[in-house]
Design an enzyme around this catalytic site. Structure first.
Site, short mmCIF file in Angstrom:
data_model
loop_
_atom_site.label_atom_id
_atom_site.label_comp_id
_atom_site.label_asym_id
_atom_site.label_seq_id
_atom_site.Cartn_x
_atom_site.Cartn_y
_atom_site.Cartn_z
N TYR A 197 0.84 -1.20 0.00
CA TYR A 197 0.00 0.00 0.00
C TYR A 197 0.87 1.25 0.00
O TYR A 197 1.82 1.37 0.78
CB TYR A 197 -0.92 0.01 1.22
CG TYR A 197 -1.68 1.31 1.37
CD1 TYR A 197 -2.79 1.57 0.57
CD2 TYR A 197 -1.26 2.28 2.27
CE1 TYR A 197 -3.48 2.77 0.68
CE2 TYR A 197 -1.94 3.49 2.39
CZ TYR A 197 -3.04 3.73 1.58
OH TYR A 197 -3.72 4.92 1.69
N ASN A 203 1.19 4.24 8.23
CA ASN A 203 0.68 3.01 7.62
C ASN A 203 1.15 2.95 6.16
O ASN A 203 1.07 3.95 5.46
CB ASN A 203 -0.85 3.01 7.67
CG ASN A 203 -1.45 1.81 6.96
OD1 ASN A 203 -1.19 0.68 7.34
ND2 ASN A 203 -2.23 2.06 5.92
N LYS A 252 -14.75 46.60 38.32
CA LYS A 252 -16.06 46.35 37.71
C LYS A 252 -15.91 45.94 36.25
O LYS A 252 -16.51 44.98 35.77
CB LYS A 252 -16.96 47.58 37.84
CG LYS A 252 -18.39 47.33 37.34
CD LYS A 252 -19.26 48.56 37.52
CE LYS A 252 -19.64 48.78 38.95
NZ LYS A 252 -20.55 47.70 39.46
N GLU A 297 -13.17 11.23 2.42
CA GLU A 297 -12.37 10.51 1.41
C GLU A 297 -13.13 9.30 0.87
O GLU A 297 -12.74 8.16 1.07
CB GLU A 297 -11.02 10.11 2.04
CG GLU A 297 -9.90 9.84 1.07
CD GLU A 297 -9.69 8.35 0.83
OE1 GLU A 297 -9.79 7.94 -0.34
OE2 GLU A 297 -9.43 7.62 1.82
#
EC number: 4.3.1.24
Length: 705
Positions: A97, A373, A445, A473
């Site tokens: 891949y 990956n 304040k 995707e």
């Protein structure tokens, strides 16, 4: 862990890593923060892939030229092995891949042009928008980019990603020469990693014509100029198969920013504990809310530590001793307990500290993880296709951290609101006004209104990001972490909490100074009342001891009971409580002296007017003298804060930063003081005085006795 041969060996005694996670939580949070600060200040960050800390990431992000990155030479062999494996695998025709296939939902496509594929990967991922920069910047802050670069190097050093060591050295040179690529602020869902922003780092490395960088002095650079200034003589990189994917397919942008956020969040957590203790001091709070038994019975470590830290600050405090005497007077007319913002502050802050600490450990695991990956396992001769690019730990950790930050901010706002409200603050003036004429001074304040604004925005930011996931995707990335988006929102939350912490700290210093004025004015009033009582009440017109002489002690008790700032602007006003209560004492004595009231020589009623006229002639001047002596640095009573453990913070704000008591009589606005403290907080200058407040703490609560 590694065995003797340098190979990765996963510990089978703790195969699920729960033991390691539990071990990392040992010790106090304060000790962990001290360790973070020490790491942040070290001049060198040594990267080996497994020991990076959030403090080191924060240091590289924030300290452009004060810290250097060094790569562990021992990592070179493993990095080279995975890179060589990819080339050999492709030469053998192995289908992998991102090496021989397309990407994501189009991974069914195949090619043998591995280098061209990586080039196209970077091109199509360069989809970010920067804008023209005139109004709104759409560029990731350069500090966050530096953090991302460091984290990505650390991941790739572990040798599972198939990239050359020379590319990691080039990124390191960019860091060490303060050359920062321009990354888009938005455009990542942090799964499959931070693809779009990381592609711009790859774009600079490969010399893409659209790539830009920022130099050491903020100058804009193109790729060629960036390489030259960084001293990278090898020229632009031609990416080999897998190298583009290795650069972009990771969680470094989200986890890098998360590291920066958590470094500050941990410090702000400790600051909230110390500020809560100072709040208890200036509010004349009852210290029993920190008693260890209460918190031990609840079991939560964050709560126990928060209480112990507050207990340490309050132990021996002059404010606490004075408060005890105050609460002894008329105890049945005062609340038995303090309000929740004070009394339950350990219970409120403790869980937030636990969340921040847990998130810190989660992100530290992430920045030391391999998160791309496929992963290259050289030892088993295979590429593993998984999903470590999913940045869920980042999104979850950041959402939780943001909730904790919002809760801390809510507490600070509640405390601030009590501090400026004269119905609740035990005698401090409304709005913490410091002027002699409160009708022309509205003190804090405006700051209170600003605090409400900060708190509202902070509560909105507490909403989670991770429940807004969109399928992306072509429905391949159908669940995604939104890690960077959550990190960005948490970074915004931290900035707002810093605004709130700065505002509260300045208000607390104002309260400290007002208590000092109060103490000196009360002493002057007591002396004056005593002097006038002796002069006008002790002796009658005939030179004989007068019955009214017995009223002096009660008159002085009135002075002790009455809030100084309820009368200080006009101490002899008949409409203010001091003169009213003094008169009540004399009237009650006169009523008890009814048998002698018909005789002018023994009448107490006849003495009331004499006493009041004498007091009116002296008291205003003595009150002014007492106040002036405080302002001139010659008070009769020194400032209690100087003997307190919280003094280092006060000393820094007043001494180092040169701030002073805010009054309507001066031109200086509250915002000018708040800005000074906020900038010091952002620059890390408050860390040392903060930790100095706790320097003597031994890490344990006081014994139960």
């Amino acid at each position: 862990m590694e065995n003797g041969n340098g190979k990765m060996e996963f510990c089978m005694k703790d195969p699920l890593n729960w033991g390691m996670a539990a071990e990392s939580m040992k010790g106090s949070h304060l000790d962990e923060v001290k360790k973070m600060v020490a790491e942040f200040r070290k001049p060198v960050v040594q990267l080996a892939g497994k020991t990076l800390t959030i403090a080191q990431v924060a240091a590289i992000a924030a300290r452009d030229d004060g810290v250097t990155v060094e790569l562990a030479e021992a990592a070179r062999e493993g990095v080279k092995a995975s890179s060589d494996w990819v080339m050999e695998s492709m030469n053998k025709g192995t289908d992998s891949y991102g090496v021989t296939t397309g990407f994501g939902a189009t991974s069914h496509r195949r090619t043998k042009q591995g280098g061209a594929l990586q080039k196209e990967l970077i091109r199509f991922l360069n989809a970010g928008i920067f804008g023209n920069g005139t109004e709104t910047s759409h560029t990731l802050p350069h500090s966050a980019t530096r953090a991302a670069m460091l984290v990505r190097i650390n991941t790739l050093l572990q040798g599972y990603s198939g990239i050359r060591f020379e590319i990691l050295e080039a990124i390191t040179k960019f860091l060490n020469t303060n050359i920062t690529p321009c990354l888009p602020l938005r455009g990542t869902i942090t799964a499959s990693g931070d693809l779009v922003p990381l592609s711009y780092i790859a774009g600079l490395l490969t010399g893409r014509p659209n790539s830009k960088a920022v130099g050491p002095t903020g100058e804009k650079l193109n790729a060629e100029e960036a390489f030259r200034l960084a001293g990278i003589s090898s020229g632009f990189f031609e990416l080999q198969p897998k190298e583009g994917l290795a650069l972009v397919n990771g969680t470094a942008v989200g986890s890098g920013m998360a590291s920066m956020v958590l470094y500050e969040a941990n410090i702000l957590g400790v600051m909230s504990e110390v500020l809560s203790a100072v709040f208890a001091e200036v509010m004349n709070g009852k210290p029993e809310f920190t008693d260890h038994l209460t918190h031990k019975l609840k079991h939560h470590p964050g709560q126990i530590e928060a209480a112990a830290i507050m207990e340490h600050i309050l132990d021996g405090s002059g404010y606490v001793k004075a408060a005890e005497l105050l609460h002894e007077m008329d105890p049945l007319q005062k609340p038995k307990q303090d309000r929740y913002a004070l009394r339950t502050s350990p219970q409120w802050l403790g869980p937030q500290i636990e969340v921040i600490r847990s998130a810190t450990k989660m992100i530290e695991r992430e920045i030391n993880s391999v998160n791309d990956n496929p992963l290259i396992d050289v030892s088993r001769n295979k590429a593993l296709h998984g999903g470590n690019f999913q940045g869920t730990p980042i999104g979850v950790a950041m959402d939780n951290t943001r909730l904790a930050i919002a809760a801390i901010g809510k507490l600070l706002f509640a405390q601030f609101s009590e501090l400026v409200n004269d119905y609740y603050n035990n005698g401090l003036p409304s709005n913490l006004t410091g002027s002699r004429d409160p009708s022309l001074d509205y003190g804090f304040k405006g700051a209170e209104i600003a605090m409400a604004s900060y708190c509202s925005e902070l509560q909105f930011l507490a909403n989670p990001v991770t429940n807004h996931v969109q399928s992306a995707e072509q429905h391949n990335q159908d669940v995604n972490s939104l890690g960077l988006i959550s990190s960005r929102k948490t970074s915004e939350a931290v900035e707002i909490l810093k605004l709130m912490s700065s505002s509260f700290l300045v208000a607390l210093c104002q309260a400290v100074d007002l208590r000092h004025i109060e103490e000196n004015v009360r002493l002057a009033v007591k002396k004056t009342v005593s002097q006038v009582a002796k002069k006008t009440l002790n002796i009658g017109v005939d030179g004989v001891l007068h019955p009214s002489r017995f009223s002096e002690k009660e008159l002085l008790r009135v002075v002790d009971r009455e809030y100084v700032f309820a009368y200080a602007d006009d101490p002899c006003s008949a409409t203010y409580p001091l003169m009213q209560k003094l008169r009540e004492v004399l009237v009650s004595h006169a009523l008890a002296n009814s048998g002698n009231e018909k005789d002018a020589s023994t009448s107490i009623f006849h003495k009331i007017g004499v006493f009041e006229e004498e007091l009116k002639g002296i008291l205003p001047k003595e009150v002014e003298n007492a106040r002036a002596s405080v302002e001139n640095g010659t008070p009769a009573i020194p400032n209690k804060i100087e003997e307190c453990r919280s003094y280092p913070l006060y000393k820094f704000v007043r001494g180092e930063l040169g701030t002073e008591l805010l009054t309507g009589e001066k031109v200086r606005s509250p915002g000018e003081e708040l800005d000074q403290v906020f900038n010091a907080l952002c620059e890390g200058k408050l860390v040392d005085p903060l930790l100095a407040c706790l320097e003597a703490w031994n890490g344990a609560p006081l014994p139960i006795c």
